[in-house]
Enzyme design. Structure first.
Site, short mmCIF file in Angstrom:
data_model
loop_
_atom_site.label_atom_id
_atom_site.label_comp_id
_atom_site.label_asym_id
_atom_site.label_seq_id
_atom_site.Cartn_x
_atom_site.Cartn_y
_atom_site.Cartn_z
N ASP A 25 -20.13 -17.57 14.36
CA ASP A 25 -20.39 -17.62 15.80
C ASP A 25 -21.88 -17.43 16.09
O ASP A 25 -22.59 -16.80 15.31
CB ASP A 25 -19.57 -16.51 16.48
CG ASP A 25 -19.38 -16.77 17.96
OD1 ASP A 25 -19.74 -17.87 18.44
OD2 ASP A 25 -18.86 -15.88 18.65
N HIS A 42 -25.87 -25.93 16.05
CA HIS A 42 -24.83 -26.36 15.12
C HIS A 42 -25.46 -27.02 13.88
O HIS A 42 -25.01 -26.80 12.75
CB HIS A 42 -23.84 -27.32 15.79
CG HIS A 42 -23.07 -26.69 16.91
ND1 HIS A 42 -22.48 -25.46 16.80
CD2 HIS A 42 -22.80 -27.12 18.18
CE1 HIS A 42 -21.88 -25.15 17.94
NE2 HIS A 42 -22.06 -26.14 18.79
N SER A 70 -11.88 -24.43 16.20
CA SER A 70 -10.57 -23.84 16.49
C SER A 70 -9.75 -24.77 17.36
O SER A 70 -10.29 -25.68 18.00
CB SER A 70 -10.75 -22.49 17.18
OG SER A 70 -11.10 -22.69 18.53
N SER A 71 -8.45 -24.51 17.41
CA SER A 71 -7.59 -25.33 18.26
C SER A 71 -7.99 -25.18 19.73
O SER A 71 -7.65 -26.01 20.56
CB SER A 71 -6.11 -24.97 18.04
OG SER A 71 -5.93 -23.63 17.68
N LEU A 136 -15.64 -22.32 -6.96
CA LEU A 136 -15.39 -21.71 -5.64
C LEU A 136 -14.52 -22.67 -4.83
O LEU A 136 -14.78 -23.88 -4.83
CB LEU A 136 -16.72 -21.50 -4.90
CG LEU A 136 -16.60 -21.06 -3.44
CD1 LEU A 136 -16.56 -19.55 -3.32
CD2 LEU A 136 -17.75 -21.58 -2.59
C1 FPP Z 1 -19.65 -21.20 16.97
O1 FPP Z 1 -20.87 -21.06 17.64
C2 FPP Z 1 -19.66 -22.37 16.10
C3 FPP Z 1 -18.84 -23.46 16.19
C4 FPP Z 1 -17.77 -23.61 17.18
C5 FPP Z 1 -19.01 -24.60 15.28
C6 FPP Z 1 -19.27 -24.23 13.85
C7 FPP Z 1 -19.81 -25.39 13.15
C8 FPP Z 1 -20.81 -25.37 12.23
C9 FPP Z 1 -21.48 -24.16 11.75
C10 FPP Z 1 -21.30 -26.63 11.65
C11 FPP Z 1 -20.43 -27.35 10.71
C12 FPP Z 1 -19.71 -26.56 9.71
C13 FPP Z 1 -19.15 -27.09 8.61
C14 FPP Z 1 -18.35 -26.23 7.69
C15 FPP Z 1 -19.30 -28.52 8.26
P1 FPP Z 1 -20.89 -21.18 19.22
O2 FPP Z 1 -21.17 -22.59 19.58
O3 FPP Z 1 -19.61 -20.63 19.78
O4 FPP Z 1 -22.09 -20.26 19.58
P2 FPP Z 1 -22.26 -19.40 20.92
O5 FPP Z 1 -21.17 -18.36 20.89
O6 FPP Z 1 -23.62 -18.82 20.76
O7 FPP Z 1 -22.14 -20.33 22.08
#
Ligand code: FPP
Length: 252
Positions: A25, A42, A70-71, A136
């Site tokens: 997060d 991201h 997530s869903s 892994l």
């Molecule tokens: C949460 O941060 C992150 C996500 C919902 C997306 C996670 C995706 C990646 C790290 C990139 C791709 C990963 C892989 C494994 C290919 P947020 O957007 O909720 O952040 P915030 O809480 O600061 O808004």
């Protein structure tokens, strides 16, 4: 391989967690703090994924599970969702060869049916390409939800055993999406929030929880080591008393 259930038996534990599960997060806030669009966070998050995968492998962690989508993430603005989808495809395209060469087995877990068929196909190919690796196991949870997992497992179990009642935990376990992995020893959530957010609800029953303010793009090997050090200070009792844990340690 059948793994011990933390509620049916006391699982074996080790100084280095066998299985680490992470809610990554804080990508958006990392970017906003730098006056960048959220998607830049991201993209930077992908760099962090790369380095944490390698750091986990180097430390002898056998399973790393990442909550990528997530869903409930479909509720985000459409343009952010589509950027994330494109990012997943780019990562699959660019990284799978490297994973295959580095001994990483990739698993993608979640209800993939809602994704673009091209992404589904790429995910299946990537899994096949890395299936024989054992250094892994990296599980990427995509359109995953803990409740979805339990419900899909229950539905399949009932379908397989019509007329059967009074199911046991042991009967359900093989139908869960991550039946191939032991339950997570250590759960990490970056970005400061302290919740599970419908991640691995069933599997986190006895996991040690670790929360850090660090935003995911800044989560590096040093930050991982802090989480592992915190884990190593925990007494994993699995319902027993502290005296029983000490007696068992002495005996082994
Ligand atoms: C949460 O941060 C992150 C996500 C919902 C997306 C996670 C995706 C990646 C790290 C990139 C791709 C990963 C892989 C494994 C290919 P947020 O957007 O909720 O952040 P915030 O809480 O600061 O808004």
């Amino acid at each position: 391989m059948k793994h011990q259930s933390s509620t049916l038996a006391v699982p074996e534990t080790s100084a280095v967690p066998r299985h680490v599960a992470i809610i990554m997060d804080g990508n958006g806030r990392w970017a906003t703090k730098r006056f960048l669009p959220r998607v830049a966070g991201h993209a930077k998050g992908v760099d962090a994924v790369r380095s944490i995968v390698e750091a986990c492998a180097e430390r002898g962690i056998e399973f790393l599970t990442l909550f990528a989508f997530s869903s409930e993430n479909w509720r985000r603005p459409a343009d952010e969702v589509s950027v994330l989808m494109r990012l997943f495809m780019t990562v699959l395209e660019r990284e799978v060869g490297k994973m295959a060469a580095n001994g990483i087995r990739l698993k993608i877990v979640g209800d993939m049916s809602r994704f673009d068929p091209k992404l589904q196909e790429m995910a299946a190919k990537a899994e096949a390409q890395t299936a024989a690796n054992s250094r892994l196991t990296l599980t990427v949870c995509a359109n995953y939800g803990g409740r979805w997992d339990v419900m899909q497992a229950v539905s399949k179990m009932i379908k397989d055993k019509p007329g059967h009642a009074d199911f046991t935990e042991e009967e359900l376990a093989p139908y869960l999406a991550m039946a191939y992995a032991p339950e997570p020893d250590l759960f990490i959530r970056t970005g400061g929030e302290q919740r599970i957010s419908n991640f691995l609800l069933w599997q986190l029953a006895y996991s040690e929880l670790y929360f850090t303010e660090t935003f995911w793009p800044d989560f590096d090997a040093k930050a991982l080591d802090l989480a592992i050090a915190s884990y190593q200070q925990r007494e994993r009792r699995f319902g027993r008393t502290s005296a029983q844990v000490l007696d068992q340690k002495k005996a082994s």
